[in-house]
Design a protein around this motif. Structure first.
Motif, short mmCIF file in Angstrom:
data_model
loop_
_atom_site.label_atom_id
_atom_site.label_comp_id
_atom_site.label_asym_id
_atom_site.label_seq_id
_atom_site.Cartn_x
_atom_site.Cartn_y
_atom_site.Cartn_z
N PHE A 248 0.83 -1.20 0.00
CA PHE A 248 0.00 0.00 0.00
C PHE A 248 0.87 1.25 0.00
N ASN A 249 0.33 2.30 -0.61
CA ASN A 249 1.02 3.58 -0.84
C ASN A 249 2.10 3.46 -1.91
N SER A 250 2.96 2.46 -1.81
CA SER A 250 3.99 2.25 -2.83
C SER A 250 4.24 0.76 -2.99
N TYR A 251 4.86 0.40 -4.09
CA TYR A 251 5.10 -1.00 -4.42
C TYR A 251 6.40 -1.10 -5.21
N TYR A 252 6.83 -2.33 -5.47
CA TYR A 252 8.04 -2.54 -6.24
C TYR A 252 7.68 -2.94 -7.67
N CYS B 30 -2.63 1.89 -4.23
CA CYS B 30 -1.85 3.13 -4.28
C CYS B 30 -2.70 4.22 -4.91
N ALA B 31 -2.24 5.46 -4.74
CA ALA B 31 -2.88 6.58 -5.41
C ALA B 31 -2.48 6.60 -6.88
N ASN B 32 -3.35 7.15 -7.72
CA ASN B 32 -3.02 7.34 -9.12
C ASN B 32 -2.21 8.64 -9.22
N ASN B 33 -0.92 8.52 -8.92
CA ASN B 33 -0.09 9.71 -8.77
C ASN B 33 0.18 10.43 -10.08
N LYS B 34 0.28 9.69 -11.17
CA LYS B 34 0.47 10.35 -12.46
C LYS B 34 -0.73 11.23 -12.78
N SER C 117 -4.36 21.29 -2.47
CA SER C 117 -3.72 19.98 -2.38
C SER C 117 -4.64 18.89 -2.91
N MET C 118 -4.05 17.83 -3.45
CA MET C 118 -4.82 16.70 -3.92
C MET C 118 -5.26 15.84 -2.75
N SER C 119 -6.51 15.39 -2.78
CA SER C 119 -7.12 14.69 -1.65
C SER C 119 -7.68 13.33 -2.07
N TYR C 120 -7.71 12.39 -1.11
CA TYR C 120 -8.40 11.12 -1.33
C TYR C 120 -9.88 11.23 -0.99
N GLU C 121 -10.29 12.39 -0.49
CA GLU C 121 -11.64 12.60 0.07
C GLU C 121 -11.85 11.61 1.21
N ASP C 122 -12.91 10.80 1.16
CA ASP C 122 -13.21 9.92 2.30
C ASP C 122 -12.64 8.51 2.13
N ARG C 123 -11.80 8.29 1.14
CA ARG C 123 -11.22 6.97 0.93
C ARG C 123 -9.91 6.86 1.71
N ASN C 124 -9.65 5.67 2.24
CA ASN C 124 -8.46 5.46 3.05
C ASN C 124 -7.68 4.27 2.48
N ILE C 125 -6.48 4.53 2.00
CA ILE C 125 -5.68 3.49 1.38
C ILE C 125 -5.40 2.36 2.35
N GLY C 126 -5.16 2.69 3.62
CA GLY C 126 -4.87 1.67 4.61
C GLY C 126 -6.01 0.68 4.78
N SER C 127 -7.23 1.20 4.90
CA SER C 127 -8.38 0.31 5.11
C SER C 127 -8.66 -0.53 3.86
N VAL D 181 -8.77 -10.99 -5.58
CA VAL D 181 -8.66 -9.54 -5.47
C VAL D 181 -7.79 -9.02 -6.61
N VAL D 182 -7.87 -7.73 -6.86
CA VAL D 182 -7.03 -7.08 -7.87
C VAL D 182 -6.45 -5.80 -7.27
N SER D 183 -5.39 -5.33 -7.86
CA SER D 183 -4.79 -4.07 -7.42
C SER D 183 -5.75 -2.92 -7.70
N GLU D 184 -5.56 -1.83 -6.97
CA GLU D 184 -6.46 -0.68 -7.12
C GLU D 184 -5.65 0.62 -7.07
N ALA D 185 -5.97 1.53 -7.98
CA ALA D 185 -5.38 2.87 -7.99
C ALA D 185 -6.45 3.86 -7.57
N ILE D 186 -6.20 4.57 -6.47
CA ILE D 186 -7.17 5.52 -5.92
C ILE D 186 -7.00 6.87 -6.62
N GLU D 187 -8.10 7.39 -7.14
CA GLU D 187 -8.05 8.68 -7.83
C GLU D 187 -8.03 9.84 -6.83
N TRP D 188 -7.30 10.87 -7.20
CA TRP D 188 -7.23 12.08 -6.40
C TRP D 188 -8.39 13.02 -6.73
N THR D 189 -8.71 13.90 -5.78
CA THR D 189 -9.67 14.98 -5.99
C THR D 189 -9.01 16.29 -5.54
#
Length: 349
Positions: free
Chosen positions: A165-169, A179-183, A309-319, A334-342
């Protein structure tokens, strides 16, 4: 990494994630060869690696079957490895992780690496000695070559579920990550500054974590698409080790930023420090220079000027990551997920 090793990693994660459940057959060598555009010999070597790791049974004429997992009792312990425990974004994520795990009957063991590969190795070596049902891991210096993949191979061999979570190899293909969709976030921040009339936009990015590279990619892609490429001198890179000293030389920062009218920052911590430097030197935000950032944390609120600033709003990467790990343990796919910023627009732009 050789082709058969990459295929082996991908098939391993597909098994651990539940895509190929216990007792079920893998695709045939011919099917895998066609799907991955590899020779039958390459596919055969990848499957042999899984046989050696005791993940599959390979019988002549019957194909490959996923072996049943060890029936030993579960420990109901989950290892949670992060870079920092007290960093500003992590308390909220760790609280969410603990809530998900405890509600499912699991107890977390928490460890921090300080974003140092030597610490990551020590943590992994220690945890590999313990009976643990799964790992939630924030990768360490994920934009750099990592010497600890042999220990991750041991985890995979033991069929211990892992979710990053947050980052990967990127070198570990097929792993599950949240992870967040950082691009996309970097691209959106630059477009927001374009809308505010800025075309000369500098940047601060972290070089040893994959998030910094992805945010830079979004930043530079948006500039390129608008025909507004910025001089490389106006892109300032820093590392885990150089962060503390970076703002001790304000003159160097001003010289690098030059005539830029806006700055995209890697996160709110950098934005806060940059605004303080601007204030000390009589440069007004946003009148003289706009500042935009990532994370929408409390630091963006306590800054002398509240930071856009870019926000996840009410989504929590940890949970989200913890829920995926529980699903894997319970045999679900399960599949990987990229969380979009707002975008959370405030006074700094």
């Amino acid at each position: 990494m050789k082709k058969y090793e990459m295929l082996s990693l991908e098939l391993r994660e597909a098994i651990l994630s539940g895509k190929y459940p216990e007792g079920h057959s893998l695709p045939t060598e011919e099917e895998l060869s066609v799907k991955y555009k590899m020779s039958r010999q390459t596919v055969r070597k990848a499957l042999q690696m899984l046989v050696q790791e005791d993940l599959i049974i390979k019988r002549q004429g019957s194909g490959s079957t996923v072996k049943s997992r060890d029936s030993s009792p579960k420990s109901h312990i989950i290892a949670v490895i992060v870079t920092y425990i007290d960093d500003y974004i992590f308390p909220g994520q760790l609280s969410a992780v603990e809530s998900v795990l405890s509600s499912n009957g699991y107890t977390p063991i928490l460890a921090a690496t300080g974003n140092k590969v030597c610490n990551e190795r020590a943590v992994l070596e220690d945890l590999l000695k313990k009976p643990i049902d799964g790992f939630l891991i924030e990768g360490t210096k994920t934009a750099m070559p990592n010497p600890n993949f042999d220990l991750y191979a041991k985890l995979f061999k033991r069929r211990v579920p892992v979710v990053f979570f947050n980052s990967y190899y990127p070198e570990l293909p097929g792993t599950i990550s949240v992870c967040a969709n950082n691009k996309s976030g970097g691209h959106e921040l630059v477009n927001h500054l374009f809308d505010k009339g800025h075309t000369n936009i500098a940047g601060f990015f972290k070089s040893d974590d994959i998030q910094g590279h992805q945010r830079y990619l979004g930043y530079i892609s948006a500039l390129r698409d608008a025909g507004q490429l910025v001089d490389d001198e106006k892109v300032i890179w820093y590392t885990t080790e150089s962060k503390e000293s970076m703002f001790r030389d304000p003159e160097n920062i001003f010289e690098r930023i030059g005539d830029a009218t806006a700055v995209v920052c890697y996160n709110d911590e950098i934005a806060l420090n940059l605004i303080r430097v601007f204030n000390q030197c009589g440069k007004r935000v946003p009148e003289d220079i706009a500042v935009a950032s990532f994370d929408n944390s409390n630091l963006s609120e306590i800054s002398p000027v509240r930071v856009t600033s870019m926000s996840y709003e009410d989504r929590n990467i940890g949970s989200i990551a913890a829920e995926k790990l529980i699903d894997i343990i319970n045999g679900k796919k399960v599949v990987s997920e990229a969380i979009e910023w707002t975008l959370a627009e405030k006074e700094s732009t």
